[in-house]
Write a protein that holds these residues in place. Sequence first.
Motif, short mmCIF file in Angstrom:
data_model
loop_
_atom_site.label_atom_id
_atom_site.label_comp_id
_atom_site.label_asym_id
_atom_site.label_seq_id
_atom_site.Cartn_x
_atom_site.Cartn_y
_atom_site.Cartn_z
N ARG A 89 43.29 -24.17 121.17
CA ARG A 89 42.22 -23.22 121.47
C ARG A 89 41.91 -23.23 122.96
O ARG A 89 42.07 -24.25 123.63
N ASP A 90 41.45 -22.10 123.47
CA ASP A 90 41.00 -22.02 124.85
C ASP A 90 39.70 -22.82 125.00
O ASP A 90 38.92 -22.91 124.07
N THR A 91 39.51 -23.37 126.19
CA THR A 91 38.27 -24.09 126.48
C THR A 91 37.59 -23.41 127.67
O THR A 91 38.11 -22.44 128.24
N ASN A 92 36.44 -23.92 128.05
CA ASN A 92 35.74 -23.37 129.20
C ASN A 92 36.50 -23.63 130.49
O ASN A 92 36.36 -22.89 131.46
N LYS A 93 37.28 -24.71 130.53
CA LYS A 93 37.96 -25.08 131.76
C LYS A 93 39.31 -24.40 131.95
O LYS A 93 39.72 -24.15 133.07
N LYS A 95 42.72 -21.92 129.88
CA LYS A 95 43.27 -21.21 128.74
C LYS A 95 44.39 -22.04 128.12
O LYS A 95 45.14 -22.70 128.83
N ALA A 96 44.50 -21.97 126.83
CA ALA A 96 45.56 -22.70 126.13
C ALA A 96 46.90 -22.01 126.35
O ALA A 96 46.97 -20.80 126.54
N ILE A 97 47.95 -22.80 126.32
CA ILE A 97 49.30 -22.24 126.44
C ILE A 97 49.62 -21.58 125.10
O ILE A 97 49.41 -22.18 124.04
N PRO A 98 50.12 -20.34 125.13
CA PRO A 98 50.43 -19.65 123.87
C PRO A 98 51.43 -20.43 123.02
O PRO A 98 52.31 -21.12 123.53
N VAL A 99 51.27 -20.31 121.72
CA VAL A 99 52.09 -21.07 120.78
C VAL A 99 53.57 -20.69 120.90
O VAL A 99 54.44 -21.53 120.68
#
Length: 142
Positions: A89-93, A95-99
């Motif tokens: 999941r994305d966080t405030n700090k 973005k998550a790397i796409p699956v």
Amino acid sequence: MDSGRLENIFVASAAFVMMSSAYLIKLKRKRRRRWWMVSLNKSRDRYSATHMLQDLKREPSGKFENFCRMSAVDFEFLLNKIGPLITKRDTNKRKAIPVQETFCVALRFFAIGDSFKILSYLCKMSPQTVSTCVFEECNASC
């Protein structure tokens, strides 16, 4: 006890206290990071492995099969099976790397056996992130 012996015990105790406090201070210091991400990897927004996979899927020349060592249909099938287990999941700090990218990196590692360093240049991730992708993929498929 004579005063010379007491003095030696006192000096040894003081030296021990000084050395242990210096050691504890050294343990508390943490290395300060100079940057969060290398500038090469910051350009992942402009052109990432996700973009490359989309371009390869559109190309009818069979380059997707050569890159991933499987057809686009098989890639999507496996991604749908394993994707929920490795999705972040994305966080405030950040973005998550796409699956798709993490799955592609792991597949590329299994198919070719490239080092984490080489894959990090290819997919614009740190070598530590590449290793995490590979190990999470292994754990999810078990």
